[in-house]
Write a protein that holds these residues in place. Structure first.
Motif, PDB file in Angstrom:
ATOM      1  N   ALA A 185       0.838  -1.203   0.000  1.00  0.00           N
ATOM      2  CA  ALA A 185       0.000   0.000   0.000  1.00  0.00           C
ATOM      3  C   ALA A 185       0.867   1.245   0.000  1.00  0.00           C
ATOM      4  N   LEU A 186       0.324   2.304  -0.574  1.00  0.00           N
ATOM      5  CA  LEU A 186       0.966   3.605  -0.444  1.00  0.00           C
ATOM      6  C   LEU A 186       0.728   4.101   0.970  1.00  0.00           C
ATOM      7  N   ILE A 187       1.753   4.669   1.583  1.00  0.00           N
ATOM      8  CA  ILE A 187       1.539   5.373   2.850  1.00  0.00           C
ATOM      9  C   ILE A 187       2.271   6.707   2.758  1.00  0.00           C
ATOM     10  N   PRO A 188       1.721   7.742   3.391  1.00  0.00           N
ATOM     11  CA  PRO A 188       2.378   9.050   3.318  1.00  0.00           C
ATOM     12  C   PRO A 188       3.791   8.994   3.898  1.00  0.00           C
ATOM     13  N   LEU A 189       4.699   9.764   3.320  1.00  0.00           N
ATOM     14  CA  LEU A 189       6.083   9.777   3.817  1.00  0.00           C
ATOM     15  C   LEU A 189       6.135  10.258   5.269  1.00  0.00           C
ATOM     16  N   SER A 190       5.099  11.002   5.672  1.00  0.00           N
ATOM     17  CA  SER A 190       5.074  11.523   7.048  1.00  0.00           C
ATOM     18  C   SER A 190       4.606  10.460   8.057  1.00  0.00           C
ATOM     19  N   HIS A 191       4.126   9.321   7.576  1.00  0.00           N
ATOM     20  CA  HIS A 191       3.623   8.274   8.481  1.00  0.00           C
ATOM     21  C   HIS A 191       4.811   7.562   9.138  1.00  0.00           C
ATOM     22  N   PRO A 192       4.708   7.209  10.429  1.00  0.00           N
ATOM     23  CA  PRO A 192       5.842   6.553  11.113  1.00  0.00           C
ATOM     24  C   PRO A 192       6.320   5.282  10.407  1.00  0.00           C
ATOM     25  N   LEU A 193       5.430   4.542   9.748  1.00  0.00           N
ATOM     26  CA  LEU A 193       5.861   3.302   9.082  1.00  0.00           C
ATOM     27  C   LEU A 193       6.691   3.584   7.826  1.00  0.00           C
ATOM     28  N   ALA A 194       6.586   4.808   7.289  1.00  0.00           N
ATOM     29  CA  ALA A 194       7.303   5.132   6.041  1.00  0.00           C
ATOM     30  C   ALA A 194       8.812   5.142   6.265  1.00  0.00           C
ATOM     31  N   THR A 195       9.227   5.384   7.500  1.00  0.00           N
ATOM     32  CA  THR A 195      10.675   5.483   7.759  1.00  0.00           C
ATOM     33  C   THR A 195      11.282   4.131   8.156  1.00  0.00           C
ATOM     34  N   VAL A 196      10.464   3.104   8.204  1.00  0.00           N
ATOM     35  CA  VAL A 196      10.969   1.775   8.576  1.00  0.00           C
ATOM     36  C   VAL A 196      11.640   1.168   7.339  1.00  0.00           C
TER      37      VAL A 196
ATOM     38  N   LEU B 158       0.423   2.349  20.477  1.00  0.00           N
ATOM     39  CA  LEU B 158       1.755   1.883  20.874  1.00  0.00           C
ATOM     40  C   LEU B 158       2.495   1.476  19.617  1.00  0.00           C
ATOM     41  N   MET B 159       3.794   1.757  19.579  1.00  0.00           N
ATOM     42  CA  MET B 159       4.540   1.327  18.395  1.00  0.00           C
ATOM     43  C   MET B 159       5.751   0.502  18.804  1.00  0.00           C
ATOM     44  N   PHE B 160       5.918  -0.617  18.141  1.00  0.00           N
ATOM     45  CA  PHE B 160       7.025  -1.530  18.411  1.00  0.00           C
ATOM     46  C   PHE B 160       7.898  -1.575  17.158  1.00  0.00           C
ATOM     47  N   TYR B 161       9.197  -1.398  17.339  1.00  0.00           N
ATOM     48  CA  TYR B 161      10.080  -1.270  16.176  1.00  0.00           C
ATOM     49  C   TYR B 161      11.383  -2.026  16.419  1.00  0.00           C
ATOM     50  N   GLY B 162      11.927  -2.624  15.396  1.00  0.00           N
ATOM     51  CA  GLY B 162      13.223  -3.285  15.557  1.00  0.00           C
ATOM     52  C   GLY B 162      13.505  -4.272  14.439  1.00  0.00           C
ATOM     53  N   GLN B 163      14.453  -5.181  14.698  1.00  0.00           N
ATOM     54  CA  GLN B 163      14.882  -6.120  13.650  1.00  0.00           C
ATOM     55  C   GLN B 163      13.881  -7.279  13.567  1.00  0.00           C
TER      56      GLN B 163
ATOM     57  N   VAL C 243       5.343  -2.487  14.325  1.00  0.00           N
ATOM     58  CA  VAL C 243       3.948  -2.866  14.542  1.00  0.00           C
ATOM     59  C   VAL C 243       3.296  -1.780  15.391  1.00  0.00           C
ATOM     60  N   VAL C 244       2.185  -1.256  14.908  1.00  0.00           N
ATOM     61  CA  VAL C 244       1.452  -0.237  15.651  1.00  0.00           C
ATOM     62  C   VAL C 244       0.193  -0.897  16.220  1.00  0.00           C
TER      63      VAL C 244
END
Ligand SMILES: NC(=O)C1=CN([C@@H]2O[C@H](COP(=O)(O)OP(=O)(O)OC[C@H]3O[C@@H](n4cnc5c(N)ncnc54)[C@H](O)[C@@H]3O)[C@@H](O)[C@H]2O)C=CC1
Ligand SMILES: N[C@@H](CC=O)C(=O)O
Ligand code: NA
Length: 444
Positions: A282-293, A310-315, A300-301
């Motif tokens: 899906a397209l997501i805006p560059l400003s969305h937190p998932l766009a920088t992953v 809540l947002m979980f981020y990592g390898q 995972v939000v």
């Protein structure tokens, strides 16, 4: 679990917990390494030594970083050994993993697995076997590698009502899309690199066709909504039709493209609740937190009624990060053996029905080559309005043979959106519908 008499007269002391590792590939190799390198710390944390009793491999002749006497090509015999208390399954695939895990659980041995493909089909069967014999079934590594998502959903949020779990849960496809987006890299070359780095599945079709992300979505939705969701309940689309041109075009809308797994509690107007689980690029805006992953990272939000977002981020992939999650589970399972606790049981009391993708409101991005004639735009717009899909943006590019139209819709049931696309494909004025993607991460 081997025990000895405490010489100080303190009764029975637990000395070791026997561990069997099934499969010594990317993840299994790292698990064995950590078990050896961190043996003393693990012993202190568990209260007993984690004793590696054996490692099941396919090829006994292959050189490996483990005492050769521990290797066996008979996983069933290893699982059945009396001195094995916990089985760590890292072979992947359905069989023989399913049978081996079931046998272990039926015999009271706890199991730690990273096998999302298996769990997405057979959690019910395995969890029942675990519950009946009071053994534990842990699988933190199965979703988003090193990132703690299973334990937060199962335990930390057990008192809340989860509305949505969405994110990037496949490292390989994120690695590919990130490379294509940044450098226009060739798809096949990047996929090979993902395999070399230990991110891709043994058969990478599972990654690029979205099967792996769908398995993870099934696992997440089951836990989040207390409902048994299997891979077959998940709407699935992979990334094989996403091109560098799509990523370039997305940039013109200040967006990027990500393979998303979305699990949602859908509420109908009459209050009925259903579960929607879906995977698509899906397209997501560059400003969305998932766009920088980027790269093989996952995120995972989780949105819950009281906790909020809540947002979980990592390898999310790779041998060592995944092994970290496996070891976390192994310590939990071992502590339970030593101190008498139990891991979380499966919770499916809500039994919510599954929502069809057709009924879920989505937004579409459609790019097409059109005949460069007056009135074409109006005709295209009318196909959308006939089906009550309103347009949020229309962009015209090129001219003559290369006249292109890009349409972005507002939210409407997915069925209406896909019927619009089918109608466009039938129009003489539309020479080719070159790209159809959904748009996520926007409020309208
Ligand atoms: N690599 C990763 O980043 C992640 C992998 N996982 C999961 O972890 C599991 C293992 O993944 P990898 O280590 O990457 O796979 P892999 O393909 O590198 O390793 C699997 C190993 O198991 C062995 N094996 C398969 N069947 C066997 C049998 N019947 N008897 C003995 N050995 C057998 C294979 O020979 C291979 O060495 C899979 O379920 C995978 O989906 C989960 C999260 C991340
Ligand atoms: N192949 C998977 C491995 C982790 O689950 C991925 O790429 O995410
Ligand atoms: Na995880």
């Amino acid at each position: 679990m081997s025990q000895t008499q405490d010489p100080a007269g303190g009764g029975i002391q637990t000395r070791s917990i026997g561990v069997a590792v099934l499969g010594m590939g990317n993840v299994g190799t790292e698990v064995v390494r950590i078990l050896e390198e961190s043996a003393d710390d693990l012993r202190a944390r568990v209260g007993a030594r984690l004793q590696l009793r054996g490692v099941a491999v396919r090829d006994l002749a292959k050189p490996r970083q483990v005492d050769a006497s521990l290797l066996t090509d008979d996983p069933a015999a290893l699982v059945a050994r009396d001195d094995v208390d916990i089985v760590v399954e890292l072979m992947g695939g359905i069989d023989p993993a399913r049978t081996l895990i079931r046998h272990a659980l039926e015999n009271g041995k706890s199991v730690v697995t990273a096998n999302k493909a298996l769990l997405a089909e057979y959690t019910g069967e395995l969890a029942t076997a675990a519950a009946q014999s009071r053994a534990d079934l842990y699988f933190e590594a199965a979703v988003a590698g090193a990132i703690p998502v299973i334990r937060p959903l199962t335990q930390s949020l057990a008192g809340d009502t989860v509305e949505r779990v969405a994110g990037i849960v496949n490292g390989t496809t994120n690695f590919i899309l990130s490379a294509m987006d940044a450098d226009g890299d060739d798809y096949d070359v990047v996929l090979k690199e993902a395999g070399r780095l230990g991110y891709a599945e043994a058969d990478p079709t599972a990654d690029v066709e979205g099967f792996d992300a769908a398995s993870k979505a099934a696992i997440l939705a089951s836990i989040a909504f207390h409902t048994r969701v299997t891979a077959a309940d998940v709407h699935r689309e992979g990334i094989t039709s996403v091109t560098s041109a799509d990523l370039l075009a997305a940039r013109k809308f200040d967006c990027t493209i990500k393979l998303l797994s979305i699990c949602e509690r859908v509420r109908d107007t009459d209050g009925t609740q259903r579960v929607s689980a879906r995977v698509y690029p899906a397209l997501i805006p560059l400003s969305h937190p998932l766009a920088t992953v980027g790269g093989a990272f996952n995120a995972v939000v989780v949105e819950a009624q009281n906790a909020g977002r809540l947002m979980f981020y990592g390898q999310g992939a790779g041998g060592a990060p995944t092994a970290s999650a496996v070891l976390g589970d192994l310590v939990m399972a071992a502590r339970n053996k030593v101190h008498g606790g139990r891991g979380p049981l499966e919770s499916t009391y809500a039994k919510l029905p599954i929502a069809s993708i057709d009924d879920v409101p989505t937004r579409y991005y459609v790019s097409m080559r059109v005949a460069d004639r007056p009135g074409v735009l109006a005709q295209i717009a009318s196909e959308f309005s006939k089906r009550s899909v309103s347009l949020a943006a229309v962009r015209q590019e090129g001219a003559g043979d290369d006249a292109r139209l890009i349409v972005v819709t507002h939210r409407a049931p997915d069925r209406a959106q896909s019927e619009c696309v089918a109608a466009l494909e039938d129009m003489d004025e539309v020479l080719k519908v070159s790209s159809v993607l959904r748009l996520e991460g926007t409020d309208d």
